[in-house]
Design a protein around this motif. Structure first.
Motif, PDB file in Angstrom:
ATOM      1  N   LEU A  87      63.972  13.567  67.623  1.00 10.20           N
ATOM      2  CA  LEU A  87      64.834  14.530  68.531  1.00 10.20           C
ATOM      3  C   LEU A  87      66.246  14.343  68.264  1.00 10.20           C
ATOM      4  O   LEU A  87      67.127  15.480  68.138  1.00 10.20           O
ATOM      5  CB  LEU A  87      64.329  14.468  70.142  1.00 10.20           C
ATOM      6  CG  LEU A  87      63.066  15.169  70.332  1.00 10.20           C
ATOM      7  CD1 LEU A  87      63.042  14.959  71.799  1.00 10.20           C
ATOM      8  CD2 LEU A  87      63.037  16.676  69.897  1.00 10.20           C
ATOM      9  N   LEU A 116      68.986  16.118  64.844  1.00  9.74           N
ATOM     10  CA  LEU A 116      69.244  17.515  64.802  1.00  9.74           C
ATOM     11  C   LEU A 116      69.901  17.937  65.991  1.00  9.74           C
ATOM     12  O   LEU A 116      69.353  18.261  67.097  1.00  9.74           O
ATOM     13  CB  LEU A 116      67.962  18.360  64.300  1.00  9.74           C
ATOM     14  CG  LEU A 116      68.174  19.630  63.494  1.00  9.74           C
ATOM     15  CD1 LEU A 116      69.138  19.225  62.145  1.00  9.74           C
ATOM     16  CD2 LEU A 116      66.889  20.031  63.244  1.00  9.74           C
ATOM     17  N   GLU A 117      71.067  18.316  65.930  1.00  8.03           N
ATOM     18  CA  GLU A 117      71.838  18.930  67.095  1.00  8.03           C
ATOM     19  C   GLU A 117      71.659  20.694  66.890  1.00  8.03           C
ATOM     20  O   GLU A 117      71.089  21.112  66.000  1.00  8.03           O
ATOM     21  CB  GLU A 117      73.470  18.924  66.616  1.00  8.03           C
ATOM     22  CG  GLU A 117      73.995  17.411  66.631  1.00  8.03           C
ATOM     23  CD  GLU A 117      75.303  17.193  66.337  1.00  8.03           C
ATOM     24  OE1 GLU A 117      76.197  18.605  66.527  1.00  8.03           O
ATOM     25  OE2 GLU A 117      75.861  16.140  65.909  1.00  8.03           O
ATOM     26  N   VAL A 118      71.784  21.103  68.202  1.00 10.02           N
ATOM     27  CA  VAL A 118      71.657  22.354  68.447  1.00 10.02           C
ATOM     28  C   VAL A 118      72.385  23.289  67.548  1.00 10.02           C
ATOM     29  O   VAL A 118      73.755  22.966  67.325  1.00 10.02           O
ATOM     30  CB  VAL A 118      71.958  22.635  69.920  1.00 10.02           C
ATOM     31  CG1 VAL A 118      71.890  24.308  70.370  1.00 10.02           C
ATOM     32  CG2 VAL A 118      70.988  22.204  70.952  1.00 10.02           C
ATOM     33  N   TYR A 168      64.721  23.711  62.548  1.00 12.68           N
ATOM     34  CA  TYR A 168      65.639  24.497  63.073  1.00 12.68           C
ATOM     35  C   TYR A 168      65.797  23.884  64.515  1.00 12.68           C
ATOM     36  O   TYR A 168      64.834  23.738  65.128  1.00 12.68           O
ATOM     37  CB  TYR A 168      65.540  26.138  63.344  1.00 12.68           C
ATOM     38  CG  TYR A 168      65.214  26.657  61.853  1.00 12.68           C
ATOM     39  CD1 TYR A 168      66.440  27.176  61.299  1.00 12.68           C
ATOM     40  CD2 TYR A 168      63.902  26.833  61.653  1.00 12.68           C
ATOM     41  CE1 TYR A 168      66.086  27.878  60.080  1.00 12.68           C
ATOM     42  CE2 TYR A 168      63.930  27.551  60.425  1.00 12.68           C
ATOM     43  CZ  TYR A 168      64.629  28.232  59.715  1.00 12.68           C
ATOM     44  OH  TYR A 168      64.568  28.788  58.415  1.00 12.68           O
ATOM     45  N   HIS A 169      66.849  23.793  65.124  1.00 13.22           N
ATOM     46  CA  HIS A 169      67.071  23.403  66.430  1.00 13.22           C
ATOM     47  C   HIS A 169      67.983  24.201  67.055  1.00 13.22           C
ATOM     48  O   HIS A 169      69.335  24.467  66.798  1.00 13.22           O
ATOM     49  CB  HIS A 169      67.714  21.760  66.484  1.00 13.22           C
ATOM     50  CG  HIS A 169      67.754  21.613  68.108  1.00 13.22           C
ATOM     51  ND1 HIS A 169      68.647  20.366  68.281  1.00 13.22           N
ATOM     52  CD2 HIS A 169      67.355  22.024  69.326  1.00 13.22           C
ATOM     53  CE1 HIS A 169      68.401  20.151  69.963  1.00 13.22           C
ATOM     54  NE2 HIS A 169      67.902  21.359  70.280  1.00 13.22           N
ATOM     55  N   THR A 170      67.352  25.304  67.832  1.00 15.75           N
ATOM     56  CA  THR A 170      68.398  26.147  68.897  1.00 15.75           C
ATOM     57  C   THR A 170      68.506  26.036  70.119  1.00 15.75           C
ATOM     58  O   THR A 170      67.791  25.153  70.635  1.00 15.75           O
ATOM     59  CB  THR A 170      67.961  27.937  68.600  1.00 15.75           C
ATOM     60  OG1 THR A 170      66.777  27.880  69.147  1.00 15.75           O
ATOM     61  CG2 THR A 170      67.561  27.878  66.938  1.00 15.75           C
ATOM     62  N   GLY A 230      65.044  26.034  71.443  1.00 16.06           N
ATOM     63  CA  GLY A 230      64.019  24.734  71.071  1.00 16.06           C
ATOM     64  C   GLY A 230      63.974  24.418  69.641  1.00 16.06           C
ATOM     65  O   GLY A 230      64.887  24.921  68.831  1.00 16.06           O
ATOM     66  N   TYR A 231      62.956  23.763  68.949  1.00 12.93           N
ATOM     67  CA  TYR A 231      62.831  23.224  67.768  1.00 12.93           C
ATOM     68  C   TYR A 231      61.922  24.430  67.055  1.00 12.93           C
ATOM     69  O   TYR A 231      60.898  24.594  67.762  1.00 12.93           O
ATOM     70  CB  TYR A 231      62.404  21.900  67.584  1.00 12.93           C
ATOM     71  CG  TYR A 231      63.364  20.965  67.892  1.00 12.93           C
ATOM     72  CD1 TYR A 231      64.191  20.354  67.146  1.00 12.93           C
ATOM     73  CD2 TYR A 231      63.361  20.666  69.267  1.00 12.93           C
ATOM     74  CE1 TYR A 231      65.055  19.453  67.243  1.00 12.93           C
ATOM     75  CE2 TYR A 231      64.475  19.712  69.674  1.00 12.93           C
ATOM     76  CZ  TYR A 231      65.362  19.219  68.548  1.00 12.93           C
ATOM     77  OH  TYR A 231      66.255  17.913  69.014  1.00 12.93           O
ATOM     78  N   ILE A 285      56.501  18.395  70.269  1.00 11.83           N
ATOM     79  CA  ILE A 285      57.525  17.336  70.659  1.00 11.83           C
ATOM     80  C   ILE A 285      56.636  16.597  71.453  1.00 11.83           C
ATOM     81  O   ILE A 285      55.955  16.548  72.484  1.00 11.83           O
ATOM     82  CB  ILE A 285      58.448  17.935  71.194  1.00 11.83           C
ATOM     83  CG1 ILE A 285      59.289  19.080  70.688  1.00 11.83           C
ATOM     84  CG2 ILE A 285      59.598  16.896  71.665  1.00 11.83           C
ATOM     85  CD1 ILE A 285      60.162  18.700  69.456  1.00 11.83           C
ATOM     86  N   ILE A 327      59.341  14.679  66.508  1.00 13.71           N
ATOM     87  CA  ILE A 327      59.117  16.090  66.400  1.00 13.71           C
ATOM     88  C   ILE A 327      57.824  16.204  65.275  1.00 13.71           C
ATOM     89  O   ILE A 327      57.867  15.537  64.326  1.00 13.71           O
ATOM     90  CB  ILE A 327      60.259  17.031  65.658  1.00 13.71           C
ATOM     91  CG1 ILE A 327      61.432  16.784  66.682  1.00 13.71           C
ATOM     92  CG2 ILE A 327      59.880  18.240  65.531  1.00 13.71           C
ATOM     93  CD1 ILE A 327      62.779  17.212  66.095  1.00 13.71           C
TER      94      ILE A 327
END
Length: 126
Positions: free
Chosen positions: A24, A27-29, A45-47, A50-51, A106, A111
């Protein structure tokens, strides 16, 4: 074996064909990361929602989605600016077109992804 842009890491099989792909805190948002999982290129992707994970190539002409931009909840292909909702995979301009999504789980700060069926980019698209 799992290969990321930053190096090589061993994948860990998980129940129901899930494979560990990242932690987790990696990867930043608002960011994305290219990975090779079981010989297949994907993007994680991390938005703010979520992932998410998809295939790494745009179905239009095979553009590398990881070199594009995340705009809100969409990834924009750098080659011809086609955009796709990261969660659904659907192209905003043409809902009949999409990118292949992969299930993400998660657990304990890790991940995991389960790859979907392989789909090929269509060279017949305009």
């Amino acid at each position: 074996m799992l290969l990321g842009r930053g190096g090589v890491s061993a994948s860990i099989p998980f129940m129901d064909n899930f494979v560990e792909i990242a932690r987790l805190d990696e990867l930043e948002v608002g960011r994305m990361k290219a990975l090779l999982v079981e010989g297949r290129g994907i993007v994680l992707y991390h938005t703010s929602r979520g992932y998410f994970a998809t295939d790494s190539r745009c179905p239009h002409r095979g553009g590398p989605l990881v070199e594009g931009d995340i705009v809100g909840n969409e990834v924009v292909c750098p080659w011809h600016l086609w955009s796709f909702d990261i969660a659904s995979g659907i192209c905003g301009a043409n809902p009949a077109i999409g990118i292949t999504r992969h299930e993400v789980r998660i657990e304990d700060g890790r991940i995991f992804v389960r790859l979907s069926e392989v789909s090929q980019p269509s060279s017949s698209l305009p």
